[in-house]
Design an enzyme around this catalytic site. Structure first.
Site, short mmCIF file in Angstrom:
data_model
loop_
_atom_site.label_atom_id
_atom_site.label_comp_id
_atom_site.label_asym_id
_atom_site.label_seq_id
_atom_site.Cartn_x
_atom_site.Cartn_y
_atom_site.Cartn_z
CE LYS A 1 6.58 -2.44 11.56
NZ LYS A 1 6.19 -3.54 10.64
CD GLN A 2 2.36 2.51 10.20
OE1 GLN A 2 3.08 1.69 9.66
NE2 GLN A 2 1.77 3.49 9.52
CD GLU B 1 2.76 -4.52 8.98
OE1 GLU B 1 3.97 -4.35 9.23
OE2 GLU B 1 2.34 -4.84 7.87
CD1 TRP C 1 0.66 -0.68 3.06
CD2 TRP C 1 -0.53 1.14 3.53
NE1 TRP C 1 1.04 -0.26 4.31
CE2 TRP C 1 0.32 0.85 4.63
CE3 TRP C 1 -1.38 2.25 3.61
CZ2 TRP C 1 0.35 1.64 5.79
CZ3 TRP C 1 -1.35 3.03 4.76
CH2 TRP C 1 -0.49 2.72 5.85
CG ASP C 2 4.80 0.73 1.56
OD1 ASP C 2 3.89 -0.06 1.91
OD2 ASP C 2 5.89 0.79 2.12
#
Lengths: 725, 725
Positions: free
Chosen positions: A552-553, A456, A316-317
């Site tokens: 993680k984010q 994630e 998706w980046d």
């Protein structure tokens, strides 16, 4: 001065600079490995779309192709290496203005003879198959006998994994060397051709086709060797494998192409920290060379064409972090990236069906075939011998909405209704159908269960805020573009009416998922200090991480970035503060997005802090952070932070909104931005916004919350201030 | 002082020393690559019998296995390399007395800190799966922080050709690292295990399983790291993958085994040229470590286990050049080599059938499967793009008789009638049947048409003298061992009666084949000066070479060596002189055989000259002559030249014949020789022969043409003289 400079030669940084100094043009990428070999130096050339699935593997890998960059140089009988002799001067840089990689060494060998050795190389930005290299050696103390061995080296592997079969090695006209190869599983043909402008002795052995050129050169005369190479594949064949051309000829046209690129796409930052400008140029340069320009069968891998990390797969980046750079600069390229997804709608539909859903479920990782390429199992746990199933392919579904989001962003920015009619509407419909089928009805409320959000570190969660909101957006937009489809409209209305969208609780917190707020908090300072290393996983198992407040984010922050109008500023601030404390930023996607959202809520200082940290993801001092390639999405995010953060552009509504908020260190920010077919010039200072365009139409837009309109030029004066909530 | 010494570190000689300094035990071989990496250094570990046929290839290749020899050493932050810093003293040698490879360096880094660095390694001669390595580092100027990274590196390929799939990487008990692999096509299992005697941090990435050990060490203290590794395969599994043992423990038992080897097998030459002794020790050491000791499924490849040349295939080299060393020292090993051929009699019969013949036609090149492994095509002609069919597999049939010859030699030397009854007689019968079916009747004369003799520069010739005489020998011997087989006896009698055996013409010349004597002579001085490089093929096509009097090696001379009693001395001399002038000696098999035959005709000086040149095939100064591995047959031939040349032993008749003829430079020659179950001690000087044995039986033998007999000791005085014909 757009230069990526290697400050000094250091063996420990070889592969980091190797990634940073990649040259390319979106069709091919060549790592900045030095011409001579060093232990552990990773040499690599990659062509977009050329993948191969090794026997026994479930994933295709971006193929490390036969090399043409190596020069084995012997001067008066001594093999040149920067580890030997004495280096009197050393300079190495990639000139981003022209895409040329240059190295100049004054070298004294062990017999105290001195030489000036210059290497140059670039990839054509016009004839995409062509690579030019040049070597100049000048003996500074007496005559010299120079010997250069170079050619095509088919011994390259992906760290020991062989991807290519050698079909033939040939020389033609005592000049051109040609190697033909085939990828073992995917059966792609690769033809690598090369020639040097001097007579040499040819040899073919052990998958290497080489020429050895020897000359005697008088003192202070310069020995020059040019090498022109080409790479053609079955994805893109040219009639002429290797044209007759010179380094200079190729360079002239490439220089012009780069000049045009920087003129249109360059962003100028006047800052007391010159590193800001450099980091942005670095990002722009790499975004440009990592992205295919004329082939909808290829997209952008997680490391671009700079290395083998993530096997060159597309995430998706691409849509969320990389596509905007092109959408607002070269919208045709953005369209191609979406066409890549449209091309594989069928495979996405098949994946949905296989998993019991409707519509289109895009693969979490994809490559050339468009099918799911996520490795079935993670790397082996060397202590237990077990391999964990990779959950992303099964549960990380937000990507479906991310692709739909990019389609909508494209539609909004371009007014390209042809694309929407031919592809976009269908993509929105199919992705929406997926979400409708993906819900579970719990007492009349539609919930999305067992997913992984962008964060994630929390797996198999229910009602991930990011996923639910983005699914809602996806379905809503699909309705707008599929108005005649009555059965869908009905299903969609029901979905929108009943989908659970988590809202702020009495403490002002929007739960990231159904359980996150109930989990225990732990102090993450130690891990934040080593961001990006996933050091937390050395101390805690994945299962333990999943049961603590460890991100993680931050999914909410990502959501605030994408859908700012959906949330009140104070809600954003409350949640940003809360979740940031629980975020390690182990994802390279995290920091720049925090910068944007901090800026939007008005904390310019914190935003700049995050921005500066985001710029260090590939440009920091850690020697091995980018060995496997650059973080493509993080590079895109640097540009996003400048344009959607500090310039304060918001394209989410019908009218372009601009709320500039430059860091204190910045004196001005100048760039061009393509909006609905018009190229708009921006100049922003802390006190003024200047817009210009060359068309005669009237553009309406909102600046600092107020509506304006202009034809060719607009200047707005204002006072930047910190917002304090 | 049996030491292979690297005089000085020179990057150009790395792979030559890498081959020379191979350690091994017949089960496995590990190239003498340095512990740290250098550009173009070829690291290699090979296990006998572990081959794999890469996809699309017609040939199996000896597999380059995952490496355990690499040590990545960082001293006070600087990566150790001999290319950097200053080397104050350097010593590297392989101690052939013990099979230990030792390197000692006093190194000053770029910050002027000095270290003593010692590396050692050996392969156990007792527990054949085990490899021991040891690193010692002593900081000589102040404290030191040492970091060592080592483990199992599965990135090894055969020059880019991947042979192994990684099955798992594991660590056990926070100590043992274990990599499991499978050859891709042949499905052999490989388990590599290793451990070091220090706690380290484990990592697994990119096919590498590594541990990193870090320590702070005080000045003049020594940091020692031992690494014990094992290699097990599906061909030979042990219960205990990696026993608890130390470098010293393993070394003690290995030292004893080597001591025993040298005591029994060592040949002592007192010569004014000490190089003679060294070359012979070098040959003996390598013959010993290249030859499997306990597995009849494996034989000896053309490069032993020292490199990847000839893909590790087995040729006639084994029977004719290597087997005698074992037959007369450790006859059991010779028997195993013949059992390897017996094991594959079936495949040889199938090959005969497929080619329209009867009996057994052994493959020209073989590996593990026993089927023909000769590449179907030679390397591509890079100029024409054509690949010539390799004619050897189709026409180079003398190998059948060579194997039969070795069976007979074994029978004569051992009196092992059990082997002959179980295997040998059948092998002779089947090989003889091949020859009978291979002939063409031309006007009542049986001819053998369209063959290639040992001299591969003449292809597709008729009635090659070597082939015809050896076929005759083969059939004749088969009759002796298959007396009851009446139908065969009849066929064989007819064959012997009618087979054409070329004899000397009026000029005294035996034609090498039907056309050779009619071809044009050219001056070969230029090519002789570059023997072994096949330089002739740069100036002439294969076809042109075939039509001139150009020999790679002289078939008649080879024949004189094998069947001396068949030819008169003056015929041998005439033909030796004639053919030598037409021989480039591009084959590494050539020189030593010429030495033997020169000696037999009495030209001691010329013999010694050839011998000395033969010793340089792997030990000369050409830096790349042995990169792909040592010339196994040429090493065997060095021993042959000493024993069958200078010692003058002839085992071709029922009684052992000895006609010593030492070079003028030699004062004495001492060795043991096993004959018909008895170990005979030889001491030869230019004036005396002393024989001794410990059994009580009477041995009859012929010395300098006269019959003698003795029980425990015999001394014969004589006068060496040059024979002048």
């Amino acid at each position: 001065m757009k230069k990526i400079i290697e400050k000094e030669f250091a063996i420990d940084y070889l592969n980091k600079y190797g990634s940073q100094m990649t040259i390319g043009n979106g069709y091919l990428g060549i790592r900045g490995a030095l011409e001579e070999d060093y232990p552990e130096q990773v040499r690599g050339m990659y062509v977009a779309g050329i993948y191969n699935r090794p026997s026994g593997s479930t994933s295709s890998e971006l193929v490390n192709l036969p090399d043409v960059t190596r020069f084995h140089l012997t001067l008066d009988g001594e093999v040149f290496s920067m580890l030997t002799g004495t280096i009197h001067s050393y300079e190495r840089y990639l000139d981003m203005n022209t895409g040329e990689l240059i190295r100049k060494i004054t070298w004294e060998n062990s017999a105290h003879k001195k030489y000036q050795i210059n290497f140059r190389r670039f990839v054509s930005k016009v004839a995409k198959h062509l690579i030019a290299a040049k070597l100049e050696v000048t003996p500074l103390t007496g005559d010299m006998k120079v010997k250069v061995r170079t050619g095509i080296d088919g011994q390259q592997t992906n760290f020991g994994t062989q991807q290519l079969k050698e079909l033939s090695l040939r020389i033609f006209d005592e000049e051109r060397m040609v190697g033909e190869y085939q990828t073992i599983e995917s059966k792609q043909q690769i033809v690598v051709a090369t020639k040097v402008n001097a007579k040499g002795a040819f040899t073919a052995k052990n998958r290497q086709l080489m020429t050895a050129v020897e000359q005697n050169v008088a003192a202070n005369e310069t020995f020059t060797l040019e090498k022109i190479s080409s790479v053609n594949t079955s994805l893109s064949k040219t009639d002429e494998v290797l044209p007759n051309t010179t380094y200079l000829e190729l360079k002239k046209e490439t220089d012009l192409a780069w000049e045009k690129f920087w003129k249109q796409t360059g962003v100028e930052i006047k800052s007391t920290n010159t590193f800001d400008q450099f980091a942005l140029d670095f990002a722009s340069y790499h975004l440009e060379i990592m992205t295919p320009k004329d082939d909808i069968r290829c997209s952008v891998g997680a490391k671009g064409l700079t290395g083998e990390g993530y096997k060159g797969h597309v995430f998706w980046d691409t849509e969320i972090f990389i596509l905007p750079f092109f959408l607002y600069n070269q919208p045709k390229i953005a369209k191609q990236l979406l066409q890549y997804r449209y091309l594989h709608l069928k495979e996405a539909q098949e994946k949905a069906l296989e998993n019991g859903y409707k519509g289109a479920l895009y693969p979490w990782e994809s490559a050339f075939s468009g099918v799911e390429e996520t490795p079935e199992f993670a790397a082996i746990n060397i202590r237990t011998g077990t391999r964990q199933k990779v959950a992303s392919a099964i549960s990380e579904h937000h990507l479906v909405a991310d692709i739909a989001f990019a389609v909508c962003e494209y539609a909004a920015a371009t007014k390209d209704t042809a694309f929407m009619m031919n592809c976009g509407a269908e993509m929105l419909l199919e992705t929406a159908e997926f979400w409708i089928s993906r819900t579970t009805n719990r007492n009349g409320r539609l919930e999305i269960l067992d997913v992984i959000g962008p964060d994630e570190y929390t797996e198999h969660i229910d009602n991930n805020a990011y996923t639910n909101y983005m699914a809602y957006f996806n379905v809503k937009k699909a309705m707008e573009w599929n108005k005649e489809n009555q059965p869908f409209q009905k299903r969609a209305e029901k979905f929108l009416a009943n989908l659970y969208l988590p809202v702020a609780n009495e403490s002002g917190l929007i739960p990231q998922d159904d359980t996150f707020l109930q989990k225990d908090w732990i102090n993450l300072d130690k891990y934040k200090a080593n961001q990006g290393t996933q050091g937390i996983l050395l101390d805690y198992s994945r299962q333990e991480v999943n049961e603590l407040q460890i991100l993680k984010q931050a999914d909410l922050v990502m959501l605030f970035y994408l859908l700012p109008a959906t949330f009140e500023t104070k809600v954003m601030k409350r949640n940003l503060d809360y979740y940031e404390k629980r975020t390690i930023h182990d994802s390279s996607l995290s920091k720049a997005i925090h910068a944007i959202v901090e800026n939007r809520i008005g904390d310019r200082k914190q935003a700049y802090q995050f921005f500066q940290e985001a710029c260090l993801i590939d440009l920091g001092t850690e020697p091995h952070s980018s060995d496997d390639g650059l973080h493509a999405a993080a590079l895109g995010a640097i540009w996003l932070a400048v344009i959607f953060g500090f310039a304060g552009i918001d394209t989410r509504e019908e009218l372009l909104q601009i709320t500039p908020n430059l860091p204190d260190a910045w004196q001005s920010l100048t760039f061009e931005f393509v909006w609905k077919g018009e190229r708009i010039g921006f100049k922003i200072t802390p006190k003024m916004l200047e817009l210009s365009k060359t068309t005669t139409s009237v553009l309406e837009l909102i600046i600092n919350g107020e509506k304006h309109s202009f034809t060719d030029k607009l200047t707005i004066n204002f006072e930047q201030k910190d917002v304090s909530l």
